[in-house]
Write an enzyme that holds these catalytic residues in place. Structure first.
Site, short mmCIF file in Angstrom:
data_model
loop_
_atom_site.label_atom_id
_atom_site.label_comp_id
_atom_site.label_asym_id
_atom_site.label_seq_id
_atom_site.Cartn_x
_atom_site.Cartn_y
_atom_site.Cartn_z
N THR A 17 -11.08 1.15 14.26
CA THR A 17 -9.66 1.17 15.27
C THR A 17 -10.18 0.21 16.63
O THR A 17 -9.18 -0.44 17.06
CB THR A 17 -10.00 2.56 15.96
OG1 THR A 17 -10.27 3.34 14.95
CG2 THR A 17 -8.75 3.05 16.84
N CYS A 43 0.75 -1.25 0.14
CA CYS A 43 -0.05 -0.10 0.01
C CYS A 43 0.97 1.25 0.08
O CYS A 43 0.55 2.27 -0.15
CB CYS A 43 -0.87 -0.06 1.05
SG CYS A 43 -0.24 -0.23 2.68
N GLY A 83 -17.04 -0.50 21.08
CA GLY A 83 -16.99 0.15 19.47
C GLY A 83 -16.29 -1.02 18.74
O GLY A 83 -15.00 -1.39 19.09
N GLY A 137 -15.72 -0.76 15.39
CA GLY A 137 -15.18 -0.17 14.00
C GLY A 137 -13.66 -0.71 13.86
O GLY A 137 -13.27 -1.70 14.59
N GLN A 165 7.32 -8.62 3.06
CA GLN A 165 6.96 -8.63 1.66
C GLN A 165 7.97 -8.61 0.59
O GLN A 165 7.64 -9.02 -0.54
CB GLN A 165 6.01 -7.06 1.50
CG GLN A 165 4.99 -6.94 2.21
CD GLN A 165 4.24 -5.58 2.63
OE1 GLN A 165 5.18 -4.73 3.02
NE2 GLN A 165 3.23 -5.27 3.00
N SER A 216 10.65 3.02 4.96
CA SER A 216 9.29 3.05 5.21
C SER A 216 8.51 4.19 5.73
O SER A 216 9.43 5.03 6.56
CB SER A 216 9.02 1.87 6.12
OG SER A 216 9.51 0.68 5.60
N GLN A 251 7.16 -5.33 8.44
CA GLN A 251 6.21 -5.76 7.46
C GLN A 251 6.70 -5.96 6.08
O GLN A 251 6.59 -7.05 5.31
CB GLN A 251 4.83 -5.42 7.46
CG GLN A 251 3.99 -5.92 8.57
CD GLN A 251 2.53 -4.99 8.23
OE1 GLN A 251 2.41 -4.26 7.65
NE2 GLN A 251 1.61 -5.72 9.19
#
Lengths: 426, 274
Positions: free
Chosen positions: A191, A49, A187, A189, A118, A107, A114
């Protein structure tokens, strides 16, 4: 050496452009197939990404970075992308850039490990599909070694650098064993989900999710093997939780100071950690004034994140030193693939074997014969090496950047164990 | 042998200081440079200290428990030795400098004021006295360690509450561990002091004709013992926890130190032997 690299990354393009250019495994394979033979003899692509990078050994000196970029954009058209959005590297600089990427110092989040995985995955994909060969393997082996050394020999990947992970780090500064603790995540969501995953990864004893939309809580709970609490009455059992992590999108406070005080009374003032990672905040910050309540919001967690990032940045010179060492090692190996040093090493190798055997056995001969034996053995070696020497000289005449020659010389060195011998001597 | 004893007496504070240096460097800088070597150096220092104590015992023909400065060198050894065992058992390595500093203080006091006693009162050669002193010393080491962990708990508690994420936050173990270490040390200290007190009560009246139950040392020890007893009792039965129990432990330690100073330097007591 002829390594060409072109990169679009967080330093050169917005997240929208980077995301638009992201290549899936199938798209990578499609591009490499298209480029194989036309542009590159060996190539691979790293696409995440945050970056898309092409590395390749060009089939001729005429292949330019612009040509590669155009061919990539033909495969995946991205409006607004220009050549200014690409960084171009060649030869040693391309290898150095790859090493920096593998070590995580290029990065967006310095020390992100990570990317190390990759890089390995990207090479594996290219190798399995026969787009990466002998030289690429050696380059990426060195890159992976540099990445491993950076992780083990420096603190470049240490410390939490995201708010949700910093929350877990802080919790572990209060409680020693999370497997004996219970946590409530308010929550479900994105996060909340990340924070819940972190808690699960760190072995939280019991995890409970509550959310205004029950179905969402149910889905997350199912993924994480957690319990669900109805949002309407979760306050009634607040005292049962050692850790309360709130990450809702509510505009108003969900937990007041009085809610927390009542809960603390019920739990006999056993320590309780409140992590409010919502914007705007879900928990009354005044709750931090209650004894044994450890309240933290995004601002305070960001202090930890910034401190850890600063510490990682301090480690960059150490990582650069590792990169320099690995680059020097790689280039030394690569230069040994040139014809002249290969001829010298090959002749030295045979002469060493001859001299060793002569020394061992010379006492079997009279003093007069010893001289003859030495002359004869030298002649034999010269005759054996005559043809290989002539062939190697031909490689030299064709230029040092001839990759086919490099491969053949490498095979000779490997067959006779010449590199191992040099390593021992060093 | 006397020359070796004198040399060792002056070398010991230096060894403790160097060990403290290793532990402090590791605490301040982190990394792996002295992670294992600091423990090795502590081990060597303790071995040398033990050698010194044995030499003294052999040369002067009595264990080094006959005056307060001999007791101080024993206390220095006991504190660091207890910490060494604790570090081996728990592998918690970040708290060393805070404890070894007490050994340095005790040893420096001993080094400069220790006297050579060849003739000791017969009463000081008793085996019961040996057991009494041994338990009392280990007990005091344990409450010293308990107070240090308690103090570190309070600092870390305050730092976390105030969002101060500095060296203390990064290097110390969790609050829960500090609380446990402080409590376990206090419990061990209480148990050992109880044995010392029981032996004292049985043996002291027989050994000392001028024995008195209102002796400052006995009163001080009794207060310390009661404080720790109350702390442990309330903690076990869930009445008190965290800061309250830890404050009790720190107050107990301060009273124990004050009691030692008053008894040995200011007040006249049967418990002073020099």
């Amino acid at each position: 050496m002829n390594l060409l690299a072109t990169s679009i990354n967080h330093k050169t393009a917005s997240i929208e452009l980077r995301e638009a250019l992201y290549l899936s495994s199938d798209e990578i394979k499609e591009y490499l197939k298209h480029a194989q033979g036309k542009y590159f003899s060996e190539s691979l692509i790293i696409s995440t990404c945050n970056r898309t990078e092409i590395y390749g050994i060009p089939v001729s000196q005429n292949i330019s970075h612009q040509e590669i970029q155009s061919s990539l954009l033909q495969l995946k058209s991205v409006s607004g992308l220009t050549t200014d959005n690409f960084q171009n590297y060649f030869s040693g600089n391309a290898i150095r850039h790859l090493f920096s990427v593998a070590c995580g110092i290029d990065s967006l989040m310095v020390g992100d490990n990570q990317i190390f995985k990759q890089v390995k995955d990207s090479f594996q994909l290219a190798e399995e599909n026969h787009y990466a060969g002998f030289l690429m393997k050696r380059i990426f082996d060195s890159a992976v070694r540099a990445g491993k050394r950076a992780i083990t020999e420096t603190a470049i990947s240490e410390g939490a650098v995201t708010v949700s992970y910093a929350a877990v780090q802080l919790i572990e500064k209060i409680f020693s064993n999370l497997s004996r603790k219970s946590a409530l995540v308010i929550g479900a969501g994105e996060t909340g989900e990340i924070a819940a995953k972190h808690l699960k990864e760190r072995g939280i004893g019991s995890l409970t999710i509550t959310n205004r939309t029950y179905e969402r809580a149910e889905k997350l709970a199912e993924n994480l093997n957690a319990k669900i609490l109805p949002f309407n009455n979760f306050k009634e059992t607040l005292h049962e939780f050692d850790i309360i992590l709130s990450a809702t999108s509510s505009d108003n406070l969900i937990l007041t100071k009085e809610d927390i005080r009542a809960s603390m009374k019920k739990r006999n003032y056993n320590s309780c950690v409140l992590m409010d990672i919502a914007i705007p905040r879900d928990i009354d910050p005044e709750a931090k004034n209650i004894d044994y309540v450890f309240y933290n919001d995004i601002d305070s967690l960001n202090i930890i994140v910034q401190q850890n990032l600063a510490k990682r940045k301090e480690e960059i010179p150490k990582v650069e030193k590792i990169i320099d060492e690995e680059l020097a090692g790689f280039l030394s190996w690569f230069n040994s693939l040139e014809a002249a040093p290969a001829i010298k090493d090959l002749r030295d190798f045979f002469e060493a074997v001859r001299a060793e055997e002569f020394e061992k056995n010379k006492n079997r001969f009279s003093a007069e014969d010893q001289e003859k034996v030495e002359i004869i053995t030298k002649r034999i070696i010269n005759k054996i090496l005559h043809h290989p020497t002539v062939e190697l000289k031909k490689f030299g005449e064709n230029g040092t950047n001839n990759d086919e020659a490099a491969i053949k010389i490498s095979i000779i060195r490997e067959l006779f164990g010449m590199d191992k011998k040099n390593e021992k001597e060093n | 042998m006397k020359a070796v004893i004198d040399f060792s007496n002056y070398l010991l504070p230096i060894l403790y200081l160097v060990t403290f240096g290793f532990y402090s460097y590791d605490f301040m800088k982190g990394g792996k440079r002295f992670t294992n070597s600091k423990r090795l150096f502590l081990f060597l220092t303790l071995s040398f200290h033990l050698f010194y104590l044995l030499l003294r015992s052999i040369h002067f023909d009595h264990p080094p428990i006959t005056n307060v400065f001999e007791i101080f060198t024993l206390l220095a050894f006991a504190v660091s030795f207890s910490y060494f065992i604790l570090e081996l058992l728990t592998d918690i390595r970040g708290t060393g400098p805070f404890i070894i500093i007490f050994s340095i203080i005790f040893q420096i006091i001993s080094t400069f004021f220790i006297t050579d006693v060849y003739q000791v009162k017969e009463v000081l050669r008793s085996h019961l006295l040996g057991i009494h002193v041994f338990n009392a010393l280990l007990g005091y080491s344990a409450i010293t360690i308990s107070a240090v962990y308690g103090f570190l708990y309070l600092i870390l508690y305050k730092d976390i509450k105030l969002n101060k994420f500095g060296l203390i936050f990064n290097r110390l173990p969790s609050l829960e561990i500090l609380e446990k270490m402080s409590f376990y040390s206090a419990t061990i200290g209480f148990f050992l002091l109880s044995i010392a007190i029981i032996i004292g009560i049985i043996w002291l009246p027989k050994a000392f004709p001028d024995f008195s139950y209102v002796d400052p040392k006995l009163i001080g020890t009794a207060i310390v013992w009661i404080l720790y007893g109350v702390g442990i009792f309330t903690k076990i039965f869930g009445k008190w926890k965290g800061k309250k129990v830890i404050m009790l432990s720190i107050v107990g330690f301060i009273i124990a130190i004050c009691s030692t100073i008053i008894t040995n330097f200011l007040a006249r007591s049967f418990h002073s032997f020099y």
